[in-house]
Write a protein that holds these residues in place. Structure first.
Motif, PDB file in Angstrom:
ATOM      1  N   GLU A 657       0.834  -1.213   0.000  1.00 49.75           N
ATOM      2  CA  GLU A 657       0.000   0.000   0.000  1.00 49.75           C
ATOM      3  C   GLU A 657       0.866   1.258   0.000  1.00 49.75           C
ATOM      4  O   GLU A 657       0.673   2.183   0.785  1.00 49.75           O
ATOM      5  CB  GLU A 657      -0.958   0.008   1.197  1.00 49.75           C
ATOM      6  CG  GLU A 657      -1.881  -1.197   1.247  1.00 49.75           C
ATOM      7  CD  GLU A 657      -2.744  -1.231   2.493  1.00 49.75           C
ATOM      8  OE1 GLU A 657      -3.050  -0.147   3.020  1.00 49.75           O
ATOM      9  OE2 GLU A 657      -3.098  -2.334   2.939  1.00 49.75           O
ATOM     10  N   VAL A 658       1.858   1.256  -0.881  1.00 47.54           N
ATOM     11  CA  VAL A 658       2.742   2.426  -0.975  1.00 47.54           C
ATOM     12  C   VAL A 658       1.984   3.552  -1.670  1.00 47.54           C
ATOM     13  O   VAL A 658       1.526   3.416  -2.803  1.00 47.54           O
ATOM     14  CB  VAL A 658       4.027   2.067  -1.752  1.00 47.54           C
ATOM     15  CG1 VAL A 658       4.925   3.295  -1.853  1.00 47.54           C
ATOM     16  CG2 VAL A 658       4.749   0.907  -1.088  1.00 47.54           C
ATOM     17  N   ARG A 659       1.853   4.678  -0.955  1.00 44.64           N
ATOM     18  CA  ARG A 659       1.188   5.854  -1.490  1.00 44.64           C
ATOM     19  C   ARG A 659       2.129   7.052  -1.372  1.00 44.64           C
ATOM     20  O   ARG A 659       3.248   6.922  -0.903  1.00 44.64           O
ATOM     21  CB  ARG A 659      -0.140   6.115  -0.765  1.00 44.64           C
ATOM     22  CG  ARG A 659      -1.132   4.941  -0.826  1.00 44.64           C
ATOM     23  CD  ARG A 659      -1.583   4.664  -2.244  1.00 44.64           C
ATOM     24  NE  ARG A 659      -2.591   3.604  -2.306  1.00 44.64           N
ATOM     25  CZ  ARG A 659      -2.328   2.333  -2.550  1.00 44.64           C
ATOM     26  NH1 ARG A 659      -1.069   1.946  -2.771  1.00 44.64           N
ATOM     27  NH2 ARG A 659      -3.288   1.440  -2.612  1.00 44.64           N
ATOM     28  N   ASP A 660       1.652   8.216  -1.779  1.00 41.44           N
ATOM     29  CA  ASP A 660       2.525   9.392  -1.807  1.00 41.44           C
ATOM     30  C   ASP A 660       2.944   9.856  -0.418  1.00 41.44           C
ATOM     31  O   ASP A 660       3.991  10.493  -0.270  1.00 41.44           O
ATOM     32  CB  ASP A 660       1.824  10.543  -2.537  1.00 41.44           C
ATOM     33  CG  ASP A 660       1.692  10.256  -4.019  1.00 41.44           C
ATOM     34  OD1 ASP A 660       2.377   9.342  -4.506  1.00 41.44           O
ATOM     35  OD2 ASP A 660       0.901  10.946  -4.691  1.00 41.44           O
ATOM     36  N   THR A 661       2.143   9.571   0.594  1.00 39.14           N
ATOM     37  CA  THR A 661       2.482  10.052   1.941  1.00 39.14           C
ATOM     38  C   THR A 661       2.427   8.944   2.998  1.00 39.14           C
ATOM     39  O   THR A 661       2.538   9.244   4.185  1.00 39.14           O
ATOM     40  CB  THR A 661       1.509  11.181   2.361  1.00 39.14           C
ATOM     41  OG1 THR A 661       0.162  10.693   2.305  1.00 39.14           O
ATOM     42  CG2 THR A 661       1.654  12.391   1.447  1.00 39.14           C
ATOM     43  N   SER A 662       2.213   7.720   2.579  1.00 41.92           N
ATOM     44  CA  SER A 662       2.092   6.645   3.578  1.00 41.92           C
ATOM     45  C   SER A 662       2.574   5.337   2.988  1.00 41.92           C
ATOM     46  O   SER A 662       2.694   5.186   1.763  1.00 41.92           O
ATOM     47  CB  SER A 662       0.642   6.513   4.069  1.00 41.92           C
ATOM     48  OG  SER A 662      -0.204   6.123   2.998  1.00 41.92           O
ATOM     49  N   VAL A 663       2.843   4.370   3.879  1.00 43.70           N
ATOM     50  CA  VAL A 663       3.255   3.042   3.477  1.00 43.70           C
ATOM     51  C   VAL A 663       2.901   2.076   4.595  1.00 43.70           C
ATOM     52  O   VAL A 663       2.902   2.438   5.782  1.00 43.70           O
ATOM     53  CB  VAL A 663       4.770   3.004   3.168  1.00 43.70           C
ATOM     54  CG1 VAL A 663       5.575   3.297   4.416  1.00 43.70           C
ATOM     55  CG2 VAL A 663       5.173   1.663   2.570  1.00 43.70           C
ATOM     56  N   LEU A 664       2.537   0.854   4.214  1.00 47.47           N
ATOM     57  CA  LEU A 664       2.245  -0.183   5.204  1.00 47.47           C
ATOM     58  C   LEU A 664       3.473  -1.104   5.315  1.00 47.47           C
ATOM     59  O   LEU A 664       3.912  -1.660   4.311  1.00 47.47           O
ATOM     60  CB  LEU A 664       1.016  -0.996   4.793  1.00 47.47           C
ATOM     61  CG  LEU A 664       0.647  -2.127   5.752  1.00 47.47           C
ATOM     62  CD1 LEU A 664       0.007  -1.574   7.014  1.00 47.47           C
ATOM     63  CD2 LEU A 664      -0.291  -3.131   5.078  1.00 47.47           C
ATOM     64  N   VAL A 665       4.003  -1.210   6.524  1.00 49.04           N
ATOM     65  CA  VAL A 665       5.182  -2.043   6.777  1.00 49.04           C
ATOM     66  C   VAL A 665       4.717  -3.348   7.417  1.00 49.04           C
ATOM     67  O   VAL A 665       3.963  -3.330   8.401  1.00 49.04           O
ATOM     68  CB  VAL A 665       6.180  -1.314   7.700  1.00 49.04           C
ATOM     69  CG1 VAL A 665       7.440  -2.156   7.872  1.00 49.04           C
ATOM     70  CG2 VAL A 665       6.516   0.064   7.139  1.00 49.04           C
ATOM     71  N   GLN A 666       5.149  -4.486   6.834  1.00 44.77           N
ATOM     72  CA  GLN A 666       4.839  -5.798   7.381  1.00 44.77           C
ATOM     73  C   GLN A 666       6.139  -6.573   7.624  1.00 44.77           C
ATOM     74  O   GLN A 666       7.140  -6.357   6.936  1.00 44.77           O
ATOM     75  CB  GLN A 666       3.937  -6.605   6.436  1.00 44.77           C
ATOM     76  CG  GLN A 666       2.481  -6.154   6.442  1.00 44.77           C
ATOM     77  CD  GLN A 666       1.616  -7.076   5.603  1.00 44.77           C
ATOM     78  OE1 GLN A 666       1.782  -7.175   4.403  1.00 44.77           O
ATOM     79  NE2 GLN A 666       0.698  -7.767   6.256  1.00 44.77           N
ATOM     80  N   TRP A 667       6.119  -7.467   8.590  1.00 41.94           N
ATOM     81  CA  TRP A 667       7.285  -8.301   8.882  1.00 41.94           C
ATOM     82  C   TRP A 667       6.822  -9.615   9.495  1.00 41.94           C
ATOM     83  O   TRP A 667       5.617  -9.772   9.785  1.00 41.94           O
ATOM     84  CB  TRP A 667       8.236  -7.568   9.844  1.00 41.94           C
ATOM     85  CG  TRP A 667       7.578  -7.218  11.160  1.00 41.94           C
ATOM     86  CD1 TRP A 667       7.530  -7.982  12.280  1.00 41.94           C
ATOM     87  CD2 TRP A 667       6.866  -6.025  11.461  1.00 41.94           C
ATOM     88  NE1 TRP A 667       6.838  -7.360  13.280  1.00 41.94           N
ATOM     89  CE2 TRP A 667       6.429  -6.136  12.791  1.00 41.94           C
ATOM     90  CE3 TRP A 667       6.561  -4.858  10.751  1.00 41.94           C
ATOM     91  CZ2 TRP A 667       5.693  -5.138  13.429  1.00 41.94           C
ATOM     92  CZ3 TRP A 667       5.836  -3.869  11.381  1.00 41.94           C
ATOM     93  CH2 TRP A 667       5.414  -4.006  12.705  1.00 41.94           C
ATOM     94  N   LYS A 668       7.769 -10.478   9.650  1.00 43.60           N
ATOM     95  CA  LYS A 668       7.455 -11.748  10.300  1.00 43.60           C
ATOM     96  C   LYS A 668       8.128 -11.772  11.671  1.00 43.60           C
ATOM     97  O   LYS A 668       9.238 -11.235  11.836  1.00 43.60           O
ATOM     98  CB  LYS A 668       7.935 -12.925   9.446  1.00 43.60           C
ATOM     99  CG  LYS A 668       7.124 -13.065   8.158  1.00 43.60           C
ATOM    100  CD  LYS A 668       7.553 -14.262   7.334  1.00 43.60           C
ATOM    101  CE  LYS A 668       6.715 -14.384   6.066  1.00 43.60           C
ATOM    102  NZ  LYS A 668       7.145 -15.512   5.231  1.00 43.60           N
ATOM    103  N   PRO A 669       7.489 -12.406  12.657  1.00 42.78           N
ATOM    104  CA  PRO A 669       8.035 -12.369  14.022  1.00 42.78           C
ATOM    105  C   PRO A 669       9.322 -13.196  14.112  1.00 42.78           C
ATOM    106  O   PRO A 669       9.594 -14.063  13.282  1.00 42.78           O
ATOM    107  CB  PRO A 669       6.919 -12.970  14.867  1.00 42.78           C
ATOM    108  CG  PRO A 669       6.158 -13.832  13.924  1.00 42.78           C
ATOM    109  CD  PRO A 669       6.231 -13.162  12.597  1.00 42.78           C
ATOM    110  N   PRO A 670      10.125 -12.941  15.116  1.00 46.87           N
ATOM    111  CA  PRO A 670      11.384 -13.681  15.286  1.00 46.87           C
ATOM    112  C   PRO A 670      11.130 -15.180  15.464  1.00 46.87           C
ATOM    113  O   PRO A 670      10.132 -15.608  16.032  1.00 46.87           O
ATOM    114  CB  PRO A 670      11.996 -13.074  16.534  1.00 46.87           C
ATOM    115  CG  PRO A 670      11.339 -11.733  16.673  1.00 46.87           C
ATOM    116  CD  PRO A 670       9.958 -11.895  16.141  1.00 46.87           C
TER     117      PRO A 670
END
Length: 1344
Positions: A657-670
């Motif tokens: 969801e990369v937009r001009d003023t925002s982004v959604l960051v996702q990751w996987k747990p350790p």
């Protein structure tokens, strides 16, 4: 030179140049010797020519100097010189007039000013020379040139401008020595022109095409000479036409071609062909000899005319057989060698057709011999088949060329042709006719190309190749078309014929599927389309994936390590199916496979490791194309068991969801959680290139995603994640790849809606980019939805839809979708309670549909008294069902029932509407699944109104079957204050009668009404209350009659008075013998009008001092014996029934009062009636009547009696006496009814006079005595010219006195009494006062 002698190297150079120039000198001497020999030979030839001409019988004297085309006597020759050595090029040119010589280098004109000192041009006696001096420096080919960013595939439209730009690095970068750049289009070198502008400098090479044309389409190549050879870059330019005209030529209604011509030097284009031609060539005739022309072509189809092609270069029209001119040739005409002097030409020979097609044929012939010693021209004749009926072919201009195109030939007919030669002496015999010739295409269009194969090229292009057609028939090239699968709409891929059997189609949409076809083209048109290619999904060509990267350690227990890595940046156009891992001990060179089976996911646990040893790893990705390159070796990881209490690092950070003023960051747990469970995460952020990380969230979050807002558009950021548990915050993850805060082009968001057919609530997403292996992954709260009974997911092409089975509150939340194998195409949507409620309502309406109505059930009364019940729906289908229910009974017959799908109207008509139709009306309808019902209650007063209107319309229809009023009686007031009753008639005929009535009594009019005129009118002049009443007009004939009634009272009277009152003029002052008179003129005045006079805001009542009255044209107020007390403002208010109209006059001036008083003094001795006459006399028929009065005046007045404005003369019936100058009488011996009327007496002397009116009413015996009435007349009598208006007066006392009160005067016509003047004129005694109008009233004097 001195320096060169001293140095050995200089001496060698000197000797080399001396030898070189010595050789040049020898060559020059040889050339001079050759020129001398040639000149001598030429002189001999000239002498021979003169002798031959002297022997010939010349017809005319030629000028001394004949025009001669330019010719090189000595041409340029090739030179080979040493570098940095000057060179001189020279030539000798002849011609008459003297030709202009220009020097060119590589087809570019040389301008000495462009390189001062380098070029020198000389011209001496026809010898032209170009001297190129030594230019020390670096040649462009010695520069080092490296191309950087260059132009790519470009799309343009006809008429627009486009620039192709290439950036480069030049070493050394000298401002006066740019690289030598050459531009090519389809391997053809381009030269600077008005259509192509070239520039190079400052590290930029630029080609600008200021006005695009389809001729500009092609493969453009920039070639730059450099030290290491040439640097090249190529890209295709597509030029789209404004009107797409390419279709099959076999359908003449769709595609034809037209040709247009413009004469050189003018701006006006002239059409060459009257009708479009179907082939790509056209002979143009009718040109002017010696004139230069340009040509251009326009294509036509059913959609319009294309833009014109780029005009051709200039072409000069000239005869095919021109005079022979050469260096050493002598031209002798054939006529000069004839032994006989022939003037009439012979017929042409060898007449035949050199070109035949379905549009035209070209005739050619051999010119006649002899030609007749004069210029000749030709006439062409034709005949059909073997007939001998020859018809002249109209050539419009004299045909001098031995070739001519013929167009006017019918299909399927053969023709024969013959030619006649004509000159000024006469015409020849016709030539031998040709064999029959018929229009036919000898070659036709090419056959269709063979199999078409399309394959992947890039994400936006495809590589298409095909087999050449079996029958090329002078093939010109190919056109390639493409179509989206399922659309059935084809669009052109190239707009100019392409000569090869392979083509790269650019500008395709990634993720779409296309099919392709090819057509061949030649001068006669397009071939049939080839077979379509197999469908092709547009994506990059398959290749092995690039190397994975970012290998990280997630956990270690002393004998195994868990590793993770990042996906290859280029998957090779196919899905990654496996990963292969290799390992080695740190310091070792040999790599070993980790295991026999590849990894499927991007995490893998490597077993059987030795504790305490450092290991390195590398990974390779594999897809359908094979195994890609290995990654860089990871850093050395120690195989030691992790024992820390805090959690290990998170991994696999991704961005969605990369937009001009925002982004959604996702990751996987350790993988390693530490001594206790993980309780949250912290996200840190920094700009690309910076190591200053800042925490995004102040408090830990419990899920593995975070939407970061407030970013700078276009900036790049990096992130890292730290996990925490009860023991503390663990190790940070590896830094993520940079992400740019800018939305992908064409990004679209999730749309929430309701299916119009099923009523299901759905979320729909359209991806801006997909690949063949892409999949749509839906999530709720960023947890992937795998199997769910709450929703269903369907995907096709670029679209994916998530449909709720039965949306409830438990479905609230954030829904997201991500497209795999793309550059992060994704979106999210939050379903809240308010929106869900709206969607549920809309879903319910669709699942339980109703037919939406524009108008509920209503009724209207039609022309014949029919009643129409109708309802209108917003939309109806042809399968709609409905029924009308009246008083709970369904209507099956008896009424007219219909519907109109286009308007949505359903109606029922009752032709005879009666009391039995009172009740409740209902319509029930069903259209597909939708239902609706509407009810109308028509009872009580509502029904009575409808029934009354229906009866009225029924009667109206019957009335209009015969003569009738199209517009009923109405009235208006004319400018002369006449009330005009008018009406309009319809459906009349000659026998139709028209009659006026008032109060049911017929009115006789002077001019009978004419019904055939379409309108009738009744004028009522000088309208008064006695004219009020009910007027009626009756129209009738054998078909029936019609009546119109109008009550002329009340409102009519008011409108009449409004018109009159608005015409009132301003008050004016007039001096009279009695004093001062204020009067207000108007169109018409009657006593019925309400007038009120004011003096200084006090109402004035009529009295002996202030007399109020009026005439038919004015209202007035008389101030008798004025004094200073009468000064001030006077106002008259005239009421028209609705409002009052005021007029004022200021009587404050001393001069006005005094002047009127001076005029008043002579009025004391004027003639007057001092008493004795009544206002009204009523007498029985056959009685005797005596009217007697006392008059006074000094000198004695004259007395005249009038009846109805006519002077009475004394006779046997009427006896007039005047005794003692005081007593005047009128006696009627026997009165009759006819003697009723207005009687008046006029008394006048030199100082003035007055008249008094008496109304006499005679009634018959036995009748009731009539009430005394004041009579009125329909016409107003005017005073005789030059006679002052009569004035009436009555006084109660017989003796005159200056102070005696004078009775109020009657209304009169505007008095012609002179306005105040130094002296009032005295009328002569002989002048008589006219009889006043009949309706003038003499008011009764006030009694004391």
């Amino acid at each position: 030179m001195t320096k060169m002698i001293m140095a050995p190297e200089g001496m060698q150079e000197y000797q080399r140049m001396t030898a070189h120039f010595g050789r040049d000198l020898v060559q020059m001497q040889q050339e001079l010797h050759r020129m001398k020999v040639a000149t001598k030979e030429q002189v001999k030839n000239i002498e021979i020519t003169r002798e031959v001409k002297g022997m010939m019988p010349l017809r005319k004297d030629y000028p001394v100097e004949l025009p001669k085309a330019p010719d090189f006597l000595i041409s340029l020759r090739a030179h080979t010189v040493w570098e940095k050595t000057p060179v001189k090029l020279f030539c000798t040119v002849s011609g008459q007039p003297n030709p202009v010589v220009k020097w060119y280098k590589n087809n570019v004109a040389i301008d000495p000013l462009s390189a001062p000192g380098k070029y020198k041009i000389e011209n001496k006696y026809g010898a032209h020379s170009l001297i190129i001096t030594t230019l020390f420096g670096i040649h462009p080919s010695k520069l080092e040139v490296t191309l950087l960013e260059s132009f790519g595939v470009t799309f343009g439209t006809e008429g627009e401008s486009v620039s192709l730009v290439a950036n480069m690095v030049v070493v050394p970068d000298l401002p006066n020595l740019p690289p030598e750049a050459m531009w090519y289009r389809d391997d053809t070198l381009l030269m600077p022109s008005r259509w192509a502008e070239m520039s190079i400098g400052g590290g930029v090479a630029k080609l600008t095409l200021p006005h695009l044309n389809k001729d500009d389409e092609g493969l453009y190549t920039l070639r730059i000479w450099s030290k290491d050879g040439t640097a090249e870059h190529s890209a295709y330019l597509f030029v789209k036409g404004t009107v797409y005209v390419r279709n099959k030529l076999t359908n003449t209604k769709i595609t034809v071609r037209g040709t247009w011509l413009r004469k050189s030097g003018t701006k006006d284009w002239v059409q060459c062909n009257d009708s479009p031609v179907k082939v790509c060539k056209l002979p143009v005739h009718g040109l002017t000899e010696g004139a230069s022309y340009h040509f251009r072509v326009r294509a036509v189809n059913k959609d319009g005319i294309s833009l014109p092609s780029r005009m051709s270069s200039g072409v000069t029209a000239a005869e095919v057989e021109s005079d022979v001119e050469g260096k050493y040739d002598i031209a002798i005409g054939q006529e000069e060698l004839q032994g006989v002097y022939v003037t009439i030409p012979g017929p042409p020979t060898n007449v035949h057709a050199t070109e035949i097609n379905k549009t035209y044929i070209v005739l050619s012939w051999t010119p006649p011999s002899p030609r007749g010693r004069a210029p000749v021209w030709y006439l062409i004749e034709k005949c059909v088949g073997d007939s001998h009926v020859w018809q002249r072919v109209n050539t419009a201009v004299q045909l001098r060329s031995p070739r001519f195109p013929v167009y006017d030939m019918e299909d399927m007919k053969s023709y024969r042709f013959r030619i006649i030669t004509v000159n000024k002496y006469g015409s020849s015999e016709p030539s031998e006719p040709t064999a029959p010739i018929q229009k036919v295409d000898p070659y036709g269009v090419p056959s269709a190309p063979g199999q078409v194969i399309a394959s992947r090229n890039t994400k936006t292009s495809a590589f298409v190749q095909w087999e050449a057609p079996k029958h090329t028939n002078n093939l010109m090239g190919y056109y390639v078309d493409a179509s989206l699968v399922g659309s059935k709409k084809w669009f052109p891929c190239n707009h100019r014929p392409y000569k090869h059997t392979r083509f790269v189609v650019h500008g395709l949409v990634p993720g779409d599927t296309y099919v392709f076809r090819v057509q061949a083209v030649n001068a006669y048109g397009l071939s049939e389309e080839s077979q379509e290619s197999a469908s092709l999904f547009i994506d990059a060509a398959l290749s092995t994936p690039s190397a994975p990267y970012g290998i990280s350690l997630l956990n270690c227990n002393g004998s195994s390590m868990t590793l993770a890595w990042k996906r290859p940046k280029n998957t090779g156009g196919s899905k990654i199916i496996s990963y292969y891992l290799d390992k080695r001990e740190a310091g070792s060179v040999d790599w070993k496979e980790v295991g026999p089976h590849p990894a499927v996911h991007r995490t893998f646990t490597v077993e059987n490791l030795t504790s305490g040893v450092f290991y390195e790893f590398k990974v390779q990705a594999a897809n359908l194309a094979g195994v890609g390159l290995p990654s860089e070796p990871s850093k050395a990881f120690a195989c030691e068991a992790w024992t820390m209490a805090e959690p290990g690092p998170a991994y696999d950070i991704s961005f969605w969801e990369v937009r001009d003023t925002s982004v959604l960051v996702q990751w996987k747990p350790p993988v390693y959680s530490g001594d206790c469970p993980i309780t949250g995460f912290f996200v840190d952020m920094a700009k690309k290139g910076s190591s200053d990380f800042a925490a995004v969230n102040a408090e830990p979050i419990g899920h593995c995603y975070l939407k970061v807002a407030g970013l700078e558009t276009g900036a790049s950021y990096v992130f890292r994640v730290r996990a925490m548990n009860a023991k503390g915050v663990g190790k940070a993850s590896d830094v993520s790849d940079p992400v740019c805060a800018k939305a992908l082009p064409g990004t679209k968001e999730i749309v929430c809606g309701v299916d119009e057919e099923t009523g299901d609530i759905f979320l729909n997403f359209e991806a801006c980019e997909v690949s063949e292996t892409s999949k749509f992954t839906w999530s709720k709260s960023y947890k992937e939805i795998t199997e769910s009974s709450r929703v269903s997911i369907t995907s096709s092409g670029r679209h994916s839809k998530l449909t709720f089975v039965n949306a409830e509150k438990e479905d609230l939340g954030v829904y997201s979708v991500a497209v795999t194998d793309t550059d992060g195409v994704s979106s999210s949507y939050s379903v809240n309670e308010e929106e869900l409620k709206k969607m549920q309502e809309l879903s319910y309406n669709i699942k339980h549909p109703i037919v939406p109505l524009k108008t509920e059930l209503n009724y209207e009364i039609l022309e014949k008294g029919h009643v129409r019940f109708w309802v209108q729906a917003q939309k109806l289908s042809s399968s709609v069902n409905y029924r009308f229910i009246v008083n709970d009974k369904a209507i099956t017959s008896g009424y007219k029932i219909s519907h109109d799908v286009s308007t949505g109207i359903i109606q029922m008509t009752i032709e005879h509407f009666t009391k039995a139709n009172e009740g409740t009306y209902t319509i029930q309808m069903q259209d597909g699944k939708a239902k609706s019902q509407s009810t109308l209650v028509l009872v009580g007063d509502a029904f009575k109104v409808a029934l009354k209107e229906a009866d009225f319309q029924r009667k109206e229809h019957i009335r209009k079957q015969g003569p009738h009023f199209s517009e009923y009686l109405s009235f208006h007031v004319t400018d002369d204050c006449t009330v005009m009753l008018v009406c309009k008639l319809a459906n009349v005929k000659k026998e139709t009668t028209f009659t006026w009535f008032k109060e049911d009594e017929e009115i006789t009019v002077d001019v009978p009404p004419n019904p055939m005129s379409g309108s009738c009118s009744l004028p009522i002049p000088m309208f008064s209350r006695k004219d009020q009443g009910i007027y009626k007009a009756v129209l009738g004939d054998d078909r029936g009659k019609d009546t119109s009634v109008y009550d002329v009272s009340g409102k009519g009277n008011d409108m009449y008075f409004i018109t009159i009152c608005s015409s009132a003029s301003d008050l004016v002052l007039q001096c009279t013998p009695e004093g001062i008179r204020l009067q207000c003129s108007m169109k018409y005045y009657t006593e019925e009008m309400k007038t009120i006079w004011f003096h200084r805001e006090s109402k004035i009542s009529s009295s002996e001092k202030m007399r109020i009255g009026g005439t038919s044209e004015m209202a007035w107020m008389q101030i008798c014996e004025p004094t200073d007390r009468e000064k001030g403002h006077y106002t008259i208010e005239i009421h028209d029934g609705k409002k009052s109209h005021s007029r004022t006059f200021d009587l404050s001036g001393q001069g006005n009062v005094q002047m009127c008083y001076m005029n008043y003094l002579p009025s004391v001795d004027r003639g007057r009636v001092v008493g004795g006459l009544p206002d009204v006399v009523t007498i029985m028929e056959k009685k005797s009547l005596s009217l007697t009065c006392t008059v006074w005046g000094d000198p004695n007045p004259e007395v005249t009696w009038f009846k109805n404005e006519q002077e009475i003369v004394s006779d046997d019936r009427y006896k007039i006496t005047f005794e003692g100058g005081k007593f005047a009488s009128l006696t009627i011996k026997i009165v009759y009814v006819e003697d009723s009327g207005k009687y008046s007496i006029n008394v006048r002397n030199k100082y003035g006079g007055e008249f008094v009116e008496i109304t006499v009413s005679v009634y018959k015996k036995g009748e009731d005595i009539p009430e005394p009435k004041l009579g009125q007349s329909k016409s107003v009598a005017t005073a005789k010219p030059g006679t002052p208006a009569p004035q009436s007066a009555k006084t109660p006392t017989p003796t005159p006195s200056l102070k005696s009160p004078t009775p109020t005067p009657p209304p009169s016509i505007k008095s012609p009494t002179p306005t105040p003047a130094p002296k009032s004129p005295t009328p002569p005694r002989s002048m008589r006062s006219p009889t006043p109008p009949r309706f003038m009233r003499s008011p009764t004097p006030t009694k004391k």
